[in-house]
Design a protein around this motif. Structure first.
Motif, PDB file in Angstrom:
ATOM      1  N   PRO A 133      39.584 -25.847 -25.618  1.00 10.74           N
ATOM      2  CA  PRO A 133      41.105 -25.363 -25.316  1.00 10.74           C
ATOM      3  C   PRO A 133      42.050 -26.655 -25.550  1.00 10.74           C
ATOM      4  O   PRO A 133      41.666 -27.863 -24.884  1.00 10.74           O
ATOM      5  N   GLY A 134      42.922 -26.864 -26.270  1.00 12.37           N
ATOM      6  CA  GLY A 134      44.136 -28.488 -26.578  1.00 12.37           C
ATOM      7  C   GLY A 134      44.688 -28.687 -25.042  1.00 12.37           C
ATOM      8  O   GLY A 134      45.609 -27.554 -24.484  1.00 12.37           O
ATOM      9  N   ALA A 135      45.362 -29.686 -24.861  1.00 13.77           N
ATOM     10  CA  ALA A 135      45.919 -29.927 -23.835  1.00 13.77           C
ATOM     11  C   ALA A 135      47.521 -29.533 -24.001  1.00 13.77           C
ATOM     12  O   ALA A 135      48.168 -28.704 -23.045  1.00 13.77           O
ATOM     13  N   ALA A 136      47.878 -29.446 -25.536  1.00 10.90           N
ATOM     14  CA  ALA A 136      49.016 -28.445 -25.168  1.00 10.90           C
ATOM     15  C   ALA A 136      49.253 -26.890 -25.303  1.00 10.90           C
ATOM     16  O   ALA A 136      50.157 -26.570 -24.261  1.00 10.90           O
ATOM     17  N   ASP A 137      47.950 -26.641 -25.094  1.00  5.97           N
ATOM     18  CA  ASP A 137      47.543 -25.419 -24.834  1.00  5.97           C
ATOM     19  C   ASP A 137      48.234 -24.413 -23.846  1.00  5.97           C
ATOM     20  O   ASP A 137      48.134 -24.294 -22.733  1.00  5.97           O
ATOM     21  N   LEU A 138      46.948 -25.731 -22.861  1.00  4.86           N
ATOM     22  CA  LEU A 138      46.793 -25.262 -21.225  1.00  4.86           C
ATOM     23  C   LEU A 138      48.403 -25.519 -20.869  1.00  4.86           C
ATOM     24  O   LEU A 138      48.604 -25.214 -19.545  1.00  4.86           O
ATOM     25  N   ALA A 139      49.345 -26.961 -21.550  1.00  4.70           N
ATOM     26  CA  ALA A 139      50.247 -26.649 -20.831  1.00  4.70           C
ATOM     27  C   ALA A 139      51.025 -25.517 -21.065  1.00  4.70           C
ATOM     28  O   ALA A 139      52.631 -25.056 -20.037  1.00  4.70           O
ATOM     29  N   CYS A 154      32.069 -19.076 -14.122  1.00  5.15           N
ATOM     30  CA  CYS A 154      32.201 -18.621 -13.128  1.00  5.15           C
ATOM     31  C   CYS A 154      32.890 -19.213 -12.063  1.00  5.15           C
ATOM     32  O   CYS A 154      33.922 -18.612 -11.637  1.00  5.15           O
ATOM     33  N   ALA A 155      31.976 -19.599 -11.711  1.00  2.55           N
ATOM     34  CA  ALA A 155      31.940 -20.910 -10.584  1.00  2.55           C
ATOM     35  C   ALA A 155      33.360 -21.594 -11.008  1.00  2.55           C
ATOM     36  O   ALA A 155      35.212 -21.515  -9.903  1.00  2.55           O
ATOM     37  N   ALA A 174      44.033 -13.139 -20.323  1.00  2.52           N
ATOM     38  CA  ALA A 174      42.945 -12.020 -21.194  1.00  2.52           C
ATOM     39  C   ALA A 174      41.659 -13.464 -21.266  1.00  2.52           C
ATOM     40  O   ALA A 174      41.788 -14.150 -22.480  1.00  2.52           O
ATOM     41  N   LEU A 175      40.511 -13.772 -20.379  1.00  2.00           N
ATOM     42  CA  LEU A 175      39.696 -14.668 -20.868  1.00  2.00           C
ATOM     43  C   LEU A 175      38.218 -13.869 -20.978  1.00  2.00           C
ATOM     44  O   LEU A 175      38.108 -13.268 -20.430  1.00  2.00           O
ATOM     45  N   ILE A 204      37.157 -23.032 -21.365  1.00  2.00           N
ATOM     46  CA  ILE A 204      38.579 -22.583 -20.493  1.00  2.00           C
ATOM     47  C   ILE A 204      38.272 -22.866 -19.498  1.00  2.00           C
ATOM     48  O   ILE A 204      39.567 -23.291 -18.301  1.00  2.00           O
ATOM     49  N   ALA A 205      37.150 -22.344 -18.597  1.00  2.00           N
ATOM     50  CA  ALA A 205      37.147 -22.525 -17.045  1.00  2.00           C
ATOM     51  C   ALA A 205      37.363 -23.610 -16.871  1.00  2.00           C
ATOM     52  O   ALA A 205      38.186 -23.846 -15.848  1.00  2.00           O
ATOM     53  N   ALA A 206      36.673 -24.690 -17.529  1.00  2.00           N
ATOM     54  CA  ALA A 206      36.258 -26.044 -16.680  1.00  2.00           C
ATOM     55  C   ALA A 206      38.085 -26.845 -16.538  1.00  2.00           C
ATOM     56  O   ALA A 206      38.433 -27.127 -15.762  1.00  2.00           O
ATOM     57  N   ALA A 207      38.443 -26.092 -17.595  1.00  2.00           N
ATOM     58  CA  ALA A 207      40.139 -26.481 -18.014  1.00  2.00           C
ATOM     59  C   ALA A 207      40.748 -25.941 -17.040  1.00  2.00           C
ATOM     60  O   ALA A 207      41.924 -27.121 -16.429  1.00  2.00           O
TER      61      ALA A 207
END
Ligand SMILES: Cc1ncc(C[n+]2csc(CCOP(=O)(O)OP(=O)(O)O)c2C)c(N)n1
Ligand SMILES: [Mg+2]
Length: 563
Positions: free
Chosen positions: A190-196, A222-223, A277-278, A329-332
């Motif tokens: 995932p990109g920074a702008a999307d996460l913001a 999962c963690a 939705a992930l 995505i989970a780490a981000a």
């Protein structure tokens, strides 16, 4: 990169050297004369455990379950037309379930192709809508290149099954070719702008809900996702048969959107103003026959994260679409600054309270001698954190899906494709992969007789799984639909069954029949202690057609509606 191997090798040897280079440790097969060279090269490769199965449908489910469990491609070896046709159900399952799988199919000799030679099938055509990619290797020196591509395609983006046809004379030919490996699964971040933007949309929500699902979830992912959900007190449900992504004991977990989804959860998802939705495709079952969200306008803020670009915006138009692998995505999200004082605390705790209330077995007018609600409650307490639960398709699966508690490193392995015959082979494969863990396979009387012969594959292979066979003497799911549409008119759904316990014992497995609640726990403990495959037949009250209702109640409702 593995060291180049430039000595002259047969095609069969290059296939096996390539499997080794890609880290393959186990392969599932039914033998065929079309790929003798591969079998012979495996004779010299003890690093790869070759599991000899009894029918290609079972073998394909085993390879699929292995891929689902480990995240590494499940490898299947089958022979041309008949073997490939039998195997197709597992390939279709891997496709719908987004499971990495590499299927090697023996093929007629190159100079016989298009004569309709013995067992000849054009696999590119046959598997076109079932596999992620189909190829045929016509030149021996291209074996490493094309198998490398097969492993790349099977694991990258949205994982899936790849079919590789191997003409038998190509396997006999020799070539000097450098063997390459291992594969590197390619996933988007995932990109920074999307996460913001994701954080901004979430912060603005009143009644947000996360929906986790799909494939590609490592234990670490999962963690990470649990950290994100808890830090934001964000309620989460999961898609059909993906109940092991979020620890069911966490206060943020609110249930699953499977075939037996709690009506209260379905109402909550409809009421949510934001759905994150992930990994889930939000397919037909999860979307409750496409009624959960508007199409194409979901009528709420939809943030859709999926590994494949082509899934994003396919049915539902997301406000924000992010192409990403699940670990990425989970780490981000775990590293994202949590929303301060989320305003949905009451919403989250109401969702959770409804889930917990659903763990109480539905009150019945009369308690059956074998009370499956109590049996499942006992099993929920008994199963350790790393237990692997596999499931066939059928109404019996409502019992484990509703009442068991899933979490990592334990797993839930079930066919989101709804393929009957999955439960037993998946349990056999899971036990081969993790002999030290408890593996419990759930299956109906219908599904058991589709692939139950794979119990033979478990024999002689050390400890086996514990199969719980729910016997209601019918294709119960279809009988349920029948009672709703054509009340009282039973057609094609009643079953006459063999003595399942005697059948299990004839394989050398432990066998027990349970018809009363109090018999279950001792039978389970004996099965677990038996050190071999085990089958426990649960003699159900056939009236208990789901965890919530009876056949008679369905018939009454249908008759009242048509009166
Ligand atoms: C391979 C396959 N064939 C047919 C079906 C259609 N189908 C779905 S559930 C079901 C009945 C399952 O019967 P059983 O295994 O006894 O479980 P029950 O529903 O009785 O609990 C059938 C025939 C299917 N999903 N898969
Ligand atoms: Mg049945």
């Amino acid at each position: 990169m593995a060291a180049a191997n430039l000595s002259r090798s047969s095609g069969g040897q290059l296939v096996v050297a390539s499997l080794k280079a890609h880290g393959v440790e186990m392969a599932f097969s039914v033998a065929g004369e079309s790929y003798l060279e591969v079998l012979d090269a495996l004779y010299d490769a003890p690093e790869i455990r070759l599991v000899t199965c009894r029918q290609e449908g079972g073998a394909a489910f085993m390879a699929e379950a292995y891929g689902k469990l480990t995240g590494k491609p499940g490898v299947l070896l089958v022979t041309r037309g008949p073997g490939a046709c039998n195997a197709s159900i597992g390939v279709h399952t891997a496709f719908q379930d987004s499971t990495p799988m590499v299927v090697l199919v023996g093929q007629v000799a190159r100079h016989q192709i298009d004569r309709e030679a013995f067992q000849e099938v054009d696999f590119r055509k046959m598997y076109a809508p079932l596999a992620k990619w189909v190829t045929q290797i016509d030149l021996t020196d291209r074996v490493p290149e094309l198998l490398g591509q097969a492993f790349q395609v099977a694991t990258s983006g949205r994982p899936g099954p790849v079919v590789v046809a191997l003409p038998e004379d190509m396997l006999r030919d020799t070539a000097e070719a450098a063997v390459v490996g291992p594969y590197h699964a390619v996933r988007a971040h995932p990109g920074a702008a999307d996460l913001a933007e994701l954080r901004r949309l979430l912060a603005a929500a009143q009644r947000p809900m996360a929906l986790v699902g799909g494939s590609g979830w490592s234990d670490a992912a999962c963690a990470d996702i649990a950290r994100f959900l808890q830090a934001n007190d964000l309620p989460a449900c999961c898609s059909f048969r993906r109940q092991d992504i979020v620890d069911n004991r966490l206060a943020v977990y609110c249930g699953d959107l499977g075939t037996g989804a709690a009506p209260s959860l379905v109402a909550r998802v409809k009421e949510a103003d934001l759905l994150l939705a992930l990994g889930a495709r939000i397919g037909e079952i999860t979307s409750q026959s496409y009624t959960l969200l508007g199409i194409p306008d979901p009528a709420k803020t939809l943030i859709h994260v999926h590994a494949a670009a082509e899934e994003l915006g396919r049915v539902f138009r997301p406000r924000l679409a992010i192409q990403s692998g699940m670990p990425e995505i989970a780490a981000a999200l775990a590293a994202l600054e949590p929303i301060a004082r989320p305003r949905w605390a009451a919403w989250r705790s109401a969702c959770r309270a409804e889930y917990e209330a659903g763990l109480q077995p539905t009150a019945l007018a009369e308690r059956p001698a074998l009370d499956l609600g109590r049996v499942m409650t006992w099993l929920r307490e008994r199963l350790p954190d790393d237990a692997i639960v596999t499931s066939d398709a059928g109404n019996f699966s409502g019992w484990p899906n509703r009442f068991l508690s899933f979490r990592r490193p334990g797993r839930q392995l079930g066919p989101t494709s709804g393929a009957m015959g999955y439960g037993v082979p998946a349990a056999v494969a899971a036990k081969l992969a993790h002999p030290e863990r408890i593996v419990v396979g759930f299956v109906g009387d219908g599904g058991f007789l589709m692939t139950g012969q794979e119990l033979a594959t478990a024999m002689g292979a050390g400890p086996g799984p514990i199969v719980l066979l729910f016997n209601n003497a019918m294709y119960g799911t279809i009988r349920m639909h029948q009672e709703r549409r054509f009340p009282g008119r039973v057609s094609g759904t009643a079953l006459v069954n063999p003595d399942f316990v005697a059948l299990a014992r004839s394989y050398g497995a432990y066998g027990a029949r349970v018809s009363r609640t109090e018999e279950f726990a001792p039978a389970f403990e004996e099965a677990a202690a038996s050190g071999r495959a085990a089958l426990i037949e649960l003699q159900m009250d056939p009236e208990m057609i789901t965890t919530r209702t009876t056949l008679a109640a369905l018939r009454r409702q249908a008759e009242a509606a048509t009166a």
